[in-house]
Design an enzyme around this catalytic site. Structure first.
Site, PDB file in Angstrom:
ATOM      1  N   GLY A 153       0.826  -1.191   0.000  1.00  0.00           N
ATOM      2  CA  GLY A 153       0.000   0.000   0.000  1.00  0.00           C
ATOM      3  C   GLY A 153       0.867   1.249   0.000  1.00  0.00           C
ATOM      4  N   CYS A 154       0.249   2.383  -0.295  1.00  0.00           N
ATOM      5  CA  CYS A 154       1.017   3.627  -0.403  1.00  0.00           C
ATOM      6  C   CYS A 154       1.546   4.092   0.951  1.00  0.00           C
ATOM      7  CB  CYS A 154       0.173   4.708  -1.073  1.00  0.00           C
ATOM      8  SG  CYS A 154      -1.468   4.943  -0.355  1.00  0.00           S
ATOM      9  N   TYR A 155       0.686   4.167   1.963  1.00  0.00           N
ATOM     10  CA  TYR A 155       1.156   4.545   3.295  1.00  0.00           C
ATOM     11  C   TYR A 155       2.228   3.584   3.814  1.00  0.00           C
ATOM     12  CZ  TYR A 155      -2.623   8.022   4.189  1.00  0.00           C
ATOM     13  OH  TYR A 155      -3.463   9.104   4.174  1.00  0.00           O
ATOM     14  N   PRO A 156       2.021   2.264   3.729  1.00  0.00           N
ATOM     15  CA  PRO A 156       3.054   1.349   4.211  1.00  0.00           C
ATOM     16  C   PRO A 156       4.388   1.502   3.478  1.00  0.00           C
ATOM     17  CG  PRO A 156       0.970   0.200   4.063  1.00  0.00           C
ATOM     18  CD  PRO A 156       0.767   1.548   3.411  1.00  0.00           C
ATOM     19  N   THR A 157       4.355   1.810   2.184  1.00  0.00           N
ATOM     20  CA  THR A 157       5.611   1.972   1.454  1.00  0.00           C
ATOM     21  C   THR A 157       6.479   3.028   2.111  1.00  0.00           C
ATOM     22  OG1 THR A 157       4.682   1.247  -0.656  1.00  0.00           O
ATOM     23  CG2 THR A 157       6.635   2.645  -0.755  1.00  0.00           C
TER      24      THR A 157
END
Length: 360
Positions: A153-157
């Protein structure tokens, strides 16, 4: 593997992530997009949804006919909504196709964790164990050998990349981590909804899903993997790392700015932290370590596959503060997916992804 040209299918190609995949794949020398599906746009030219792709993509949106997809494509990108990729991924894997899934349906290793956070049963738990989390900086070798990649996901990246070096050296207390992240509105997808209507989002900033955002278990899973590899374990099983994660919606089209905090396990200087990060990411094409936090901004990575990171040791409070910026649609989605495709196919990892960010 020889750099042979492969045929690609993009399922769910009418959304923002699908559009970014098509934009980036149009510049890739070793692929040919054969099929683009989009249930609400069947029969329409791809350029009707993405005028920027006029002259770059002459395809029309097709219905999702999985037998036709597996007959036509060597590799399939799934840009479908969360919970909608489970069966299509299983079908394509059974047909012995390589699959890169951009939904959350194969990111979490534990079936119970997925079902708790996403509220649906997972019908292919055996594939959860086979899938590889598609972050090349941490899982490059596994990605190159797998048939199924689950794109982060974008936040986890942003969160994982900014915290992994600290946890790898155990200089951050694992029960002290706070992540405060801001995302552009494109992170919510293309379907209209009131909170993303211009008068609602403009001149505003909103914290949402506090303590219950679905990216939380994904962040914890990967940070636990990093910490668990190097942690000195006492007798019995160590307590799992947990994070406090609060996302915010900000009035910009694209981009993420993630600020993460945690307590030092021992005194350390900012210079020593910067040296640690440069060593940890010394061979990483898409990670840039910045001297100043003011150099880390979504407007410096817009349209690119880069992640910019700055680190500060706050000796007064005993905290370490990291700031990371990515384009949520590129490094946080389509770009990272293509990075994984390159590894799976034996292409140079940065193929099709070397463009700098767009500024201003």
């Amino acid at each position: 593997m020889a750099k042979s040209r492969i045929n690609i299918a993009v399922l769910g190609g009418s959304g923002y992530t699908g559009g970014e995949l098509l934009r980036l794949l149009a510049q890739h020398p070793y692929v040919k997009v054969k099929i683009v599906t989009g249930d609400k746009a069947v029969g329409l030219p791809v350029s009707s949804h993405f005028p920027n792709l006029e002259t770059f993509c002459s395809l029309v949106f097709q219905p999702m006919d999985l037998p036709k997809v597996t007959q036509s494509a060597d590799l399939v990108f799934m840009a479908l909504p969360h919970t909608k990729s489970i069966e299509p991924v299983a079908h394509c894997i059974k047909a012995k196709k390589r699959v890169i899934d951009l939904s959350a349906d194969y990111r979490l290793c534990e079936q119970k964790t997925y079902e708790k956070w996403y509220g649906v049963s997972h019908s292919s738990p055996h594939l959860l164990r086979q899938s590889v989390y598609g972050m090349p900086e941490l899982h490059r070798t596994k990605i190159s050998r797998t048939k199924l990649v689950a794109v982060p996901g974008c936040y986890p990246t942003a969160a994982i990349l900014q915290l992994a070096p600290l946890l790898s050296k155990r200089i951050l207390k694992p029960d002290s981590i706070v992540i405060d992240a801001k995302s552009g509105i494109s992170g919510a997808g293309r379907s209209p909804a009131l909170p993303y209507h211009f008068p609602e989002a403009h001149d505003s900033m909103t914290a949402y899903k506090i303590g219950q955002h679905r990216h939380t278990p994904e962040i914890e899973q990967e940070l636990n993997n990093v910490y668990g590899k190097t942690s000195v374990r006492a007798k019995g099983r160590a307590k799992p790392l947990t994070v406090m994660f609060t996302p915010h919606l900000t009035p910009m089209n694209r981009g993420i700015l993630s600020t993460a905090y945690g307590k030092m396990t021992k005194p350390i200087t900012t210079k020593a932290l910067q040296d640690l990060y440069r060593r940890f990411y010394r061979n990483e094409r898409f990670i840039r370590i910045r001297e100043e936090s003011t150099q880390v901004s979504p407007n410096q990575v817009r349209g690119s596959n880069f992640c910019d990171i700055a680190i500060l040791a706050d000796s007064r409070t005993g905290n370490i503060i990291t700031v990371a910026a990515i384009d949520n649609l590129v490094k946080g989605a389509a770009g990272q997916a293509i990075q994984s495709m390159n590894l799976m196919m034996g292409y140079p990892e940065d193929t099709g992804l070397t463009s700098p960010g767009i500024f201003p």
